[in-house]
Design an enzyme around this catalytic site. Sequence first.
Site, PDB file in Angstrom:
ATOM      1  N   TYR A 108      -2.017  -0.488  10.576  1.00  0.00           N
ATOM      2  CA  TYR A 108      -2.067  -0.804   9.136  1.00  0.00           C
ATOM      3  C   TYR A 108      -0.782  -0.354   8.442  1.00  0.00           C
ATOM      4  O   TYR A 108      -0.175  -1.110   7.689  1.00  0.00           O
ATOM      5  CB  TYR A 108      -3.294  -0.122   8.521  1.00  0.00           C
ATOM      6  CG  TYR A 108      -3.534  -0.450   7.060  1.00  0.00           C
ATOM      7  CD1 TYR A 108      -4.146  -1.646   6.684  1.00  0.00           C
ATOM      8  CD2 TYR A 108      -3.168   0.443   6.048  1.00  0.00           C
ATOM      9  CE1 TYR A 108      -4.387  -1.949   5.348  1.00  0.00           C
ATOM     10  CE2 TYR A 108      -3.398   0.148   4.713  1.00  0.00           C
ATOM     11  CZ  TYR A 108      -4.013  -1.050   4.368  1.00  0.00           C
ATOM     12  OH  TYR A 108      -4.240  -1.345   3.032  1.00  0.00           O
ATOM     13  N   SER A 110       0.853  -1.197   0.000  1.00  0.00           N
ATOM     14  CA  SER A 110       0.000   0.000   0.000  1.00  0.00           C
ATOM     15  C   SER A 110       0.887   1.244   0.000  1.00  0.00           C
ATOM     16  O   SER A 110       2.064   1.176   0.385  1.00  0.00           O
ATOM     17  CB  SER A 110      -0.853   0.005   1.270  1.00  0.00           C
ATOM     18  OG  SER A 110      -1.501   1.236   1.454  1.00  0.00           O
TER      19      SER A 110
HETATM   20  N1  LIG Z   1      -8.877  -0.905  -0.850  1.00  0.00           N
HETATM   21  C1  LIG Z   1      -7.890  -0.030  -0.737  1.00  0.00           C
HETATM   22  O1  LIG Z   1      -8.099   1.189  -0.674  1.00  0.00           O
HETATM   23  C2  LIG Z   1      -6.463  -0.521  -0.673  1.00  0.00           C
HETATM   24  C3  LIG Z   1      -5.422   0.392  -0.876  1.00  0.00           C
HETATM   25  C4  LIG Z   1      -4.122  -0.046  -0.833  1.00  0.00           C
HETATM   26  C5  LIG Z   1      -3.858  -1.387  -0.588  1.00  0.00           C
HETATM   27  N2  LIG Z   1      -4.885  -2.247  -0.383  1.00  0.00           N
HETATM   28  C6  LIG Z   1      -4.565  -3.639  -0.097  1.00  0.00           C
HETATM   29  O2  LIG Z   1      -5.034  -4.447  -1.156  1.00  0.00           O
HETATM   30  C7  LIG Z   1      -5.356  -5.749  -0.657  1.00  0.00           C
HETATM   31  C8  LIG Z   1      -6.739  -6.135  -1.120  1.00  0.00           C
HETATM   32  O3  LIG Z   1      -7.650  -5.191  -0.592  1.00  0.00           O
HETATM   33  P1  LIG Z   1      -9.153  -5.028  -1.095  1.00  0.00           P
HETATM   34  O4  LIG Z   1      -9.414  -3.582  -1.150  1.00  0.00           O
HETATM   35  O5  LIG Z   1      -9.366  -5.872  -2.287  1.00  0.00           O
HETATM   36  O6  LIG Z   1      -9.886  -5.622   0.178  1.00  0.00           O
HETATM   37  P2  LIG Z   1     -11.136  -6.584   0.339  1.00  0.00           P
HETATM   38  O7  LIG Z   1     -11.581  -6.423   1.728  1.00  0.00           O
HETATM   39  O8  LIG Z   1     -12.101  -6.378  -0.766  1.00  0.00           O
HETATM   40  O9  LIG Z   1     -10.474  -8.027   0.151  1.00  0.00           O
HETATM   41  C9  LIG Z   1      -9.691  -8.618   1.131  1.00  0.00           C
HETATM   42  C10 LIG Z   1      -9.948 -10.128   1.100  1.00  0.00           C
HETATM   43  O10 LIG Z   1      -9.099 -10.721   2.097  1.00  0.00           O
HETATM   44  C11 LIG Z   1      -9.856 -11.717   2.760  1.00  0.00           C
HETATM   45  N3  LIG Z   1      -9.317 -11.969   4.098  1.00  0.00           N
HETATM   46  C12 LIG Z   1      -9.430 -11.190   5.217  1.00  0.00           C
HETATM   47  N4  LIG Z   1      -8.875 -11.798   6.264  1.00  0.00           N
HETATM   48  C13 LIG Z   1      -8.369 -12.977   5.815  1.00  0.00           C
HETATM   49  C14 LIG Z   1      -7.693 -14.060   6.427  1.00  0.00           C
HETATM   50  N5  LIG Z   1      -7.432 -14.059   7.749  1.00  0.00           N
HETATM   51  N6  LIG Z   1      -7.326 -15.098   5.670  1.00  0.00           N
HETATM   52  C15 LIG Z   1      -7.626 -15.141   4.353  1.00  0.00           C
HETATM   53  N7  LIG Z   1      -8.292 -14.155   3.712  1.00  0.00           N
HETATM   54  C16 LIG Z   1      -8.649 -13.091   4.440  1.00  0.00           C
HETATM   55  C17 LIG Z   1     -11.264 -11.146   2.841  1.00  0.00           C
HETATM   56  O11 LIG Z   1     -12.227 -12.180   3.067  1.00  0.00           O
HETATM   57  C18 LIG Z   1     -11.394 -10.512   1.457  1.00  0.00           C
HETATM   58  O12 LIG Z   1     -11.918 -11.431   0.516  1.00  0.00           O
HETATM   59  C19 LIG Z   1      -5.205  -5.654   0.867  1.00  0.00           C
HETATM   60  O13 LIG Z   1      -3.967  -6.190   1.256  1.00  0.00           O
HETATM   61  C20 LIG Z   1      -5.246  -4.181   1.141  1.00  0.00           C
HETATM   62  O14 LIG Z   1      -4.574  -3.838   2.323  1.00  0.00           O
HETATM   63  C21 LIG Z   1      -6.174  -1.854  -0.438  1.00  0.00           C
END
Ligand SMILES: NC(=O)c1ccc[n+]([C@@H]2O[C@H](COP(=O)([O-])OP(=O)(O)OC[C@H]3O[C@@H](n4cnc5c(N)ncnc54)[C@H](O)[C@@H]3O)[C@@H](O)[C@H]2O)c1
Length: 307
Positions: A188, A175
């Site tokens: 985070y 991120s």
């Molecule tokens: N959404 C944003 O703004 C953003 C920005 C920068 C980085 N990210 C990163 O991108 C990645 C994906 O994020 P997203 O926005 O698609 O989130 P999201 O919440 O849509 O998806 C995350 C997935 O991880 C799964 N998950 C959670 N805990 C878990 C566990 N203990 N074991 C296995 N699976 C688990 C959830 O069920 C979900 O399907 C993350 O690492 C997040 O930190 C997101």
Amino acid sequence: MALLKDIIGVVLLFVVALVARLLSVVRLIFPAGKKSVSGEIVLITGAGSGLGRGMALSFARLGATIVAWDINKEANEATVQMIRQEGGKAFGFVCDCSKREDIYRAAQEVKDSVGHVTILVNNAGIVSGRKFLDCPDDLIQKTMDINTNAHFWTTKAFLPHMVEQNHGHLVSIASAAGFAGTAGLADYCTSKFGAVGFADSMRHELRVQKLTGVHVTCVCPAFINTGMFTGAKVKEVETLEPDYVVQQIVDAVRRNQFWLVMPWKIAAASAIQGLVPLVVADAAADFIKQHQSMDNWVGRQGDKKDN
Ligand SMILES: NC(=O)c1ccc[n+]([C@@H]2O[C@H](COP(=O)([O-])OP(=O)(O)OC[C@H]3O[C@@H](n4cnc5c(N)ncnc54)[C@H](O)[C@@H]3O)[C@@H](O)[C@H]2O)c1
């Protein structure tokens, strides 16, 4: 004399940095060719939602076999079914990435029933969204376990075969929070700094071992419209669309690109971060209201608890 040597060193560093920057601009205009991922086995953690589901669908459309991991059985299975309905190959496994033993168990099942993973995408992530002192210990621990420590265990499980074959790719979905501390996101940010540090260290470990066939990609996006950060906002920095981010990630992997920082304003800020005095960096962060970005965060329904 020592001062003169230091000055010459700094000037040389700037010249090299400038030339490297110019070359990277040329690379932007004439990007490297994209490798094929057809026939690769791509494991994606957190494949039941957001970026994970998007990447699973995209890699499958390019002919890769997908191994989908998620703690949410139904959502993970939905991703697998979407891929199969399009004629792609996908296998789903329930795995709690906060637990090392569960990662090793699921990894063994994958090796026994699907084969050796050649592209490992550490994507599963959570956000607590609390100010540090309001955040319960177990939630801080869980954030570190999923966002950082899981990367250790999945890599331990799948990297040895990549090293043996000198063929593979590690992808870390980190991120922009992985190089800029932010108020309201202490756990985070720490977890994402960890993910960035691990990805960069693995890049070096592979490089010094001359394992030129095993690549690393480190993805550092700002806020994305997936639901995880609903309500959060940084002034002057656009919230990214998931489809665009997924496309950029898949392209970066296919080009064996290490850094993927987006949008470009974040990439530019990270490039100059170490060069400007702290007071200037703080003023810039205050201008874009970076440290108020989580004030209106709601996440998905139920994520925000009364603090
Ligand atoms: N959404 C944003 O703004 C953003 C920005 C920068 C980085 N990210 C990163 O991108 C990645 C994906 O994020 P997203 O926005 O698609 O989130 P999201 O919440 O849509 O998806 C995350 C997935 O991880 C799964 N998950 C959670 N805990 C878990 C566990 N203990 N074991 C296995 N699976 C688990 C959830 O069920 C979900 O399907 C993350 O690492 C997040 O930190 C997101």
